[in-house]
Design a protein around this motif. Structure first.
Motif, mmCIF file in Angstrom:
data_model
loop_
_atom_site.group_PDB
_atom_site.id
_atom_site.type_symbol
_atom_site.label_atom_id
_atom_site.label_comp_id
_atom_site.label_asym_id
_atom_site.label_seq_id
_atom_site.Cartn_x
_atom_site.Cartn_y
_atom_site.Cartn_z
ATOM 1 N N ARG A 23 0.856 -1.182 0.000
ATOM 2 C CA ARG A 23 0.000 0.000 0.000
ATOM 3 C C ARG A 23 0.893 1.234 0.000
ATOM 4 O O ARG A 23 2.066 1.178 0.375
ATOM 5 C CB ARG A 23 -0.945 0.002 1.193
ATOM 6 C CG ARG A 23 -0.229 -0.111 2.508
ATOM 7 C CD ARG A 23 -1.179 -0.278 3.654
ATOM 8 N NE ARG A 23 -0.376 -0.470 4.856
ATOM 9 C CZ ARG A 23 -0.847 -0.656 6.036
ATOM 10 N NH1 ARG A 23 -2.139 -0.674 6.205
ATOM 11 N NH2 ARG A 23 -0.057 -0.819 7.060
ATOM 12 N N HIS A 27 0.420 12.436 2.399
ATOM 13 C CA HIS A 27 -0.427 13.420 3.076
ATOM 14 C C HIS A 27 -0.840 14.502 2.085
ATOM 15 O O HIS A 27 -0.032 14.966 1.274
ATOM 16 C CB HIS A 27 0.316 14.063 4.248
ATOM 17 C CG HIS A 27 0.471 13.148 5.416
ATOM 18 N ND1 HIS A 27 -0.551 12.856 6.279
ATOM 19 C CD2 HIS A 27 1.527 12.434 5.849
ATOM 20 C CE1 HIS A 27 -0.139 12.023 7.200
ATOM 21 N NE2 HIS A 27 1.137 11.731 6.961
ATOM 22 N N MET A 34 -4.444 11.633 5.069
ATOM 23 C CA MET A 34 -3.711 10.621 4.311
ATOM 24 C C MET A 34 -4.520 10.251 3.065
ATOM 25 O O MET A 34 -5.698 9.931 3.146
ATOM 26 C CB MET A 34 -3.472 9.380 5.168
ATOM 27 C CG MET A 34 -2.669 8.311 4.469
ATOM 28 S SD MET A 34 -1.034 8.828 3.925
ATOM 29 C CE MET A 34 -0.157 8.829 5.464
ATOM 30 N N GLY A 36 -4.672 7.620 0.096
ATOM 31 C CA GLY A 36 -4.182 6.297 -0.277
ATOM 32 C C GLY A 36 -4.060 6.125 -1.777
ATOM 33 O O GLY A 36 -4.554 6.931 -2.577
ATOM 34 N N GLU A 134 -7.085 6.031 15.096
ATOM 35 C CA GLU A 134 -6.247 6.490 13.989
ATOM 36 C C GLU A 134 -6.888 6.060 12.672
ATOM 37 O O GLU A 134 -7.142 4.881 12.442
ATOM 38 C CB GLU A 134 -4.850 5.904 14.089
ATOM 39 C CG GLU A 134 -3.936 6.334 12.971
ATOM 40 C CD GLU A 134 -2.579 5.648 13.013
ATOM 41 O OE1 GLU A 134 -1.790 5.916 12.097
ATOM 42 O OE2 GLU A 134 -2.331 4.847 13.928
ATOM 43 N N LEU A 136 -6.520 5.984 8.584
ATOM 44 C CA LEU A 136 -5.516 6.058 7.522
ATOM 45 C C LEU A 136 -6.030 6.778 6.289
ATOM 46 O O LEU A 136 -5.261 7.314 5.506
ATOM 47 C CB LEU A 136 -5.067 4.649 7.121
ATOM 48 C CG LEU A 136 -4.429 3.813 8.214
ATOM 49 C CD1 LEU A 136 -4.152 2.417 7.713
ATOM 50 C CD2 LEU A 136 -3.158 4.469 8.706
ATOM 51 N N ALA A 146 -6.721 2.250 11.347
ATOM 52 C CA ALA A 146 -5.374 1.690 11.258
ATOM 53 C C ALA A 146 -5.339 0.244 11.744
ATOM 54 O O ALA A 146 -4.604 -0.574 11.204
ATOM 55 C CB ALA A 146 -4.390 2.540 12.061
#
Length: 185
Positions: A23, A27, A34, A36, A134, A136, A146
């Protein structure tokens, strides 16, 4: 010439030393969320034990678009590319002109019968799960935690399930909410 696609479709990429990049995220320069690889459109290619990545990202949180250009070495370090985005992308297009294309809807494949059921766990909708605070990123409009805890064991986010529904799980993986795959920590 390589066809641009979602960066997540190029992953995972493995190195000769056994490391692999499953993965990738950056940012957002506007809101620091974040972003992805599923929100990046471009090219990723392994050349001489380095992954070269040139993409255009769109932040799912604030909608800002930004270029991503970097090189990932076999020790999983990410290095910034100083070339202008257009120049790096053009070089990468030329360098990948003979690379195989990521699988797409327009590719034909032979169907092979499934002889094994998934080995991992598919969590039922009513499973009691503790989620990390958290986040992601987001997938299909929902947050990606997360990690999660299920039956006293912690699982860390691994990847999103493919939209085709052809989800193969390792013994240490579980499918959460029918869309996210977590690996036992």
């Amino acid at each position: 010439m390589a066809r641009p696609d979602k960066i997540s479709r190029f992953l995972p990429i493995s190195f000769a030393n056994g490391n692999s990049v499953r993965r990738f995220g950056k940012h957002c320069p506007s809101c620091r969320a974040m972003v992805g690889s599923e929100h990046m459109e471009g090219i990723a290619s392994k050349q001489q034990d380095k992954i070269f990545l040139a993409a255009q990202a769109r932040c799912p949180s604030c909608g800002a678009g930004f270029p991503v250009r970097c090189v990932i070495t076999d020790d999983k370090r990410v290095h910034r590319v100083l070339l202008p985005h257009w120049a790096f992308r053009m070089w990468l297009h030329m360098a990948t002109r003979n690379d195989p294309q990521p699988p797409g809807e327009d590719n034909w494949t032979l169907e092979t019968p499934q002889t094994q059921a998934p080995q991992g766990t598919v969590l039922p909708d009513n499973a009691f799960v503790t989620r990390s605070e958290e986040v992601l990123g987001r997938f299909q409009g929902e947050p990606i935690n997360a990690w999660i805890e299920y039956q006293g064991q912690r699982f860390v986010f691994e990847r999103a399930a493919p939209p085709s529904g052809d989800t193969r799980l390792d013994a240490s993986e579980l499918l959460f909410e029918g869309r996210l795959i977590y690996r036992q920590a």
